[in-house]
Design a protein around this motif. Structure first.
Motif, PDB file in Angstrom:
ATOM      1  N   ILE A  65     -61.619 -10.267  18.444  1.00  0.00           N
ATOM      2  CA  ILE A  65     -62.107 -10.375  16.868  1.00  0.00           C
ATOM      3  C   ILE A  65     -62.840  -9.103  16.346  1.00  0.00           C
ATOM      4  CG2 ILE A  65     -63.828 -11.619  15.526  1.00  0.00           C
ATOM      5  CD1 ILE A  65     -63.306 -14.156  16.822  1.00  0.00           C
ATOM      6  N   ALA A  66     -63.477  -8.638  17.397  1.00  0.00           N
ATOM      7  CA  ALA A  66     -64.561  -7.374  17.223  1.00  0.00           C
ATOM      8  C   ALA A  66     -63.628  -6.271  16.815  1.00  0.00           C
ATOM      9  CB  ALA A  66     -65.634  -7.182  17.866  1.00  0.00           C
ATOM     10  N   SER A  67     -62.395  -6.129  17.488  1.00  0.00           N
ATOM     11  CA  SER A  67     -61.524  -4.927  17.624  1.00  0.00           C
ATOM     12  C   SER A  67     -60.810  -4.601  16.301  1.00  0.00           C
ATOM     13  CB  SER A  67     -60.659  -4.968  18.802  1.00  0.00           C
ATOM     14  OG  SER A  67     -59.531  -6.029  18.500  1.00  0.00           O
ATOM     15  N   GLY A  68     -60.467  -3.429  15.933  1.00  0.00           N
ATOM     16  CA  GLY A  68     -59.363  -3.247  14.932  1.00  0.00           C
ATOM     17  C   GLY A  68     -60.107  -3.042  13.410  1.00  0.00           C
ATOM     18  N   LYS A  69     -61.397  -2.896  13.652  1.00  0.00           N
ATOM     19  CA  LYS A  69     -62.208  -2.498  12.541  1.00  0.00           C
ATOM     20  C   LYS A  69     -61.816  -1.213  11.852  1.00  0.00           C
ATOM     21  CE  LYS A  69     -66.354  -2.438   9.941  1.00  0.00           C
ATOM     22  NZ  LYS A  69     -67.256  -3.359   9.367  1.00  0.00           N
ATOM     23  N   ARG A  81     -59.770 -10.139   7.950  1.00  0.00           N
ATOM     24  CA  ARG A  81     -59.025  -9.572   9.342  1.00  0.00           C
ATOM     25  C   ARG A  81     -59.522 -10.370  10.552  1.00  0.00           C
ATOM     26  NH1 ARG A  81     -61.414  -6.508  12.515  1.00  0.00           N
ATOM     27  NH2 ARG A  81     -62.770  -5.503  11.022  1.00  0.00           N
ATOM     28  N   MET A  82     -60.897 -10.606  10.454  1.00  0.00           N
ATOM     29  CA  MET A  82     -61.603 -11.385  11.630  1.00  0.00           C
ATOM     30  C   MET A  82     -60.966 -12.839  11.512  1.00  0.00           C
ATOM     31  SD  MET A  82     -65.202  -9.861  12.274  1.00  0.00           S
ATOM     32  CE  MET A  82     -66.037 -10.386  10.879  1.00  0.00           C
ATOM     33  N   PHE A  83     -60.819 -13.572  10.443  1.00  0.00           N
ATOM     34  CA  PHE A  83     -60.427 -14.850  10.372  1.00  0.00           C
ATOM     35  C   PHE A  83     -58.797 -14.945  10.713  1.00  0.00           C
ATOM     36  CE2 PHE A  83     -58.243 -18.169   8.007  1.00  0.00           C
ATOM     37  CZ  PHE A  83     -59.068 -19.165   8.088  1.00  0.00           C
ATOM     38  N   VAL A  84     -58.013 -13.911  10.333  1.00  0.00           N
ATOM     39  CA  VAL A  84     -56.560 -14.024  10.579  1.00  0.00           C
ATOM     40  C   VAL A  84     -56.642 -14.003  12.295  1.00  0.00           C
ATOM     41  CG1 VAL A  84     -54.614 -12.782  10.260  1.00  0.00           C
ATOM     42  CG2 VAL A  84     -55.847 -13.562   8.238  1.00  0.00           C
ATOM     43  N   SER A  85     -57.195 -12.780  12.587  1.00  0.00           N
ATOM     44  CA  SER A  85     -56.881 -12.616  14.109  1.00  0.00           C
ATOM     45  C   SER A  85     -57.496 -13.683  15.077  1.00  0.00           C
ATOM     46  CB  SER A  85     -57.802 -11.071  14.482  1.00  0.00           C
ATOM     47  OG  SER A  85     -59.079 -11.289  14.341  1.00  0.00           O
ATOM     48  N   SER A  86     -58.680 -14.316  14.548  1.00  0.00           N
ATOM     49  CA  SER A  86     -58.970 -15.554  15.524  1.00  0.00           C
ATOM     50  C   SER A  86     -57.945 -16.704  15.384  1.00  0.00           C
ATOM     51  CB  SER A  86     -60.151 -16.074  14.672  1.00  0.00           C
ATOM     52  OG  SER A  86     -61.313 -15.331  14.602  1.00  0.00           O
ATOM     53  N   MET A  87     -57.453 -16.819  14.144  1.00  0.00           N
ATOM     54  CA  MET A  87     -56.168 -17.669  13.914  1.00  0.00           C
ATOM     55  C   MET A  87     -55.218 -17.322  15.057  1.00  0.00           C
ATOM     56  SD  MET A  87     -56.297 -20.378  11.933  1.00  0.00           S
ATOM     57  CE  MET A  87     -55.457 -21.670  13.041  1.00  0.00           C
ATOM     58  N   TYR A  88     -54.781 -16.498  14.836  1.00  0.00           N
ATOM     59  CA  TYR A  88     -53.599 -15.975  15.674  1.00  0.00           C
ATOM     60  C   TYR A  88     -53.966 -15.911  17.106  1.00  0.00           C
ATOM     61  CZ  TYR A  88     -50.446 -15.075  12.009  1.00  0.00           C
ATOM     62  OH  TYR A  88     -49.505 -15.191  10.761  1.00  0.00           O
ATOM     63  N   TRP A  89     -55.005 -15.662  17.629  1.00  0.00           N
ATOM     64  CA  TRP A  89     -55.472 -15.525  19.026  1.00  0.00           C
ATOM     65  C   TRP A  89     -55.400 -16.864  19.403  1.00  0.00           C
ATOM     66  CZ3 TRP A  89     -58.293 -17.832  22.651  1.00  0.00           C
ATOM     67  CH2 TRP A  89     -58.674 -17.084  23.653  1.00  0.00           C
ATOM     68  N   LEU A 124     -70.952 -11.624  15.067  1.00  0.00           N
ATOM     69  CA  LEU A 124     -70.599 -12.353  13.765  1.00  0.00           C
ATOM     70  C   LEU A 124     -71.800 -12.655  12.896  1.00  0.00           C
ATOM     71  CD1 LEU A 124     -67.625 -14.700  15.403  1.00  0.00           C
ATOM     72  CD2 LEU A 124     -67.279 -12.941  13.461  1.00  0.00           C
ATOM     73  N   MET A 125     -72.925 -13.125  13.903  1.00  0.00           N
ATOM     74  CA  MET A 125     -73.821 -13.511  12.845  1.00  0.00           C
ATOM     75  C   MET A 125     -74.473 -12.325  12.142  1.00  0.00           C
ATOM     76  SD  MET A 125     -74.708 -16.714  13.268  1.00  0.00           S
ATOM     77  CE  MET A 125     -74.898 -18.082  14.377  1.00  0.00           C
ATOM     78  N   ASP A 126     -74.460 -11.039  12.700  1.00  0.00           N
ATOM     79  CA  ASP A 126     -75.275  -9.975  12.111  1.00  0.00           C
ATOM     80  C   ASP A 126     -74.233  -9.626  10.992  1.00  0.00           C
ATOM     81  OD1 ASP A 126     -77.059  -9.714  13.982  1.00  0.00           O
ATOM     82  OD2 ASP A 126     -76.182  -8.003  15.205  1.00  0.00           O
ATOM     83  N   PHE A 127     -72.974  -9.456  11.062  1.00  0.00           N
ATOM     84  CA  PHE A 127     -72.132  -9.380   9.971  1.00  0.00           C
ATOM     85  C   PHE A 127     -72.204 -10.305   8.854  1.00  0.00           C
ATOM     86  CE2 PHE A 127     -68.038 -10.121   7.986  1.00  0.00           C
ATOM     87  CZ  PHE A 127     -67.655  -8.902   7.100  1.00  0.00           C
ATOM     88  N   MET A 128     -72.319 -11.523   9.228  1.00  0.00           N
ATOM     89  CA  MET A 128     -72.721 -12.497   8.210  1.00  0.00           C
ATOM     90  C   MET A 128     -73.894 -12.209   7.316  1.00  0.00           C
ATOM     91  SD  MET A 128     -70.754 -16.074   9.419  1.00  0.00           S
ATOM     92  CE  MET A 128     -71.676 -16.245  10.661  1.00  0.00           C
TER      93      MET A 128
END
Lengths: 186, 186
Positions: A65-69, A81-89, A124-128
DNA sequence: ATTTTTGTGGAGTGATTAGTCAATCTTTAA
DNA sequence: TTAAAGATTGACTAATCACTCCACAAAAAT
């Protein structure tokens, strides 16, 4: 040839198929192609193995999730990006995902140290929190946001796995479900 | 004095605390105040007991959700009543709710007959189909809608249980979370 | 009143389990 | 080269488990 990882992988498969206590350590060792003794050399108890497997998988998800920024990404783009990559993972690693679900709603969860959980969720918490400070997300508690998003993801995943829609339709549902959750939290 | 129900109640408590295979049948019998033989008189195998307990609890939830319907209720009002009563049921019966969660993400789920699952979900599925036909809900597949709502409920519940907010705040969050999901599906 | 069915108890059983141990092999370090 | 440390094995054990069995009690049916 890494025996430790082979043990984890065998345990994963068996735990998902037969449940935690439903899989004997002897079978894990057998499936991993190592001896009984080797298993207990690396993991003092079965409980320790279960928790180690959880941490192992969670670390992989978090890393993914953290990668690809990318630079100059908007908050929404990062979120998507994080939502979609979580989903595909989850879709590409159904057994791993099922394991985490199983683990979460089991008594084993309480064996994971508070620090380990923090380590896994801090990013994720920090990002939110930043997204809230930037007045993009609604000022809800971050753990409520986290739970909302996680359960939404789990729900969509469950549906996508159960109803075998084609890739195109799948992509459409994922995009749509992102819009739904985005509208919910902004 | 109903031994059968005492067995189910003891099993419930122990399963949630120690997991399915983590609780021996002997302990269930002991905790229920019946003999080992009695337990196996009512349930031929441990698996059968686990599944029976699931059906027992699910039937209670379904009954609770379906009750309380009033004449001339709008679709939205019906929806909200069911959403809120599910939410409170889960909050007032945390052990039962945890059990269903644990069961759902375990290999035991596949032991429940398709008919039994249909029986438990038909009422809600039919209601949602009607709401779609009446152009109130978005024309999404009913099982996607079902999954979306269920996971939303589970998420909110998890948050409410973890963060002990007072009753007033709780009510506020439940109402708010209904609005969120309502906007999502209409 | 008598038979049959159903409920209940609890000791017993064979199989299985998590975890141990002492003996070997392999790698590393001095 | 040698010694120490780590890895690997698989037989072993004490405990535990799901489930059986049979004796008997209560209730229902005849």
């Amino acid at each position: 040839m890494d025996k430790q990882e082979q043990i984890l992988k065998a345990a994963l498969r068996l735990f998902v198929e037969f449940g935690f206590h439903g899989t004997p350590t002897s079978k894990i060792a057998q499936e991993a192609g190592v001896s009984n003794g080797t298993l207990f050399h690396y993991y003092k108890t079965k409980d320790e193995l279960v928790v180690a497997l959880y941490v192992y998988i969670k670390t992989k998800i978090t890393g993914c999730i953290a990668s690809g920024k990318e630079e100059g990404e908007t908050i929404k783009a990062t979120f998507k990006r994080m939502f979609v990559s979580s989903m595909y993972w989850a879709l590409e690693n159904p057994i791993e995902f099922r394991f985490t679900q199983q683990f979460h709603s089991s008594p084993y969860l309480s064996m994971v140290s508070h620090e380990e959980i923090l380590k896994q969720t801090r990013y994720l918490m920090d990002f939110m929190q930043e997204a809230i400070d930037a007045r993009v997300l609604k000022p809800l508690p971050t753990d409520l946001l986290f739970t909302l998003i996680s359960s939404h993801l789990a729900g969509i995943n469950e549906y996508l796995v159960a109803s075998k829609v084609d890739n195109e339709k799948q992509k459409e549902i994922i995009n749509h479900s992102f819009d739904l959750i985005w509208d919910m939290i902004t």
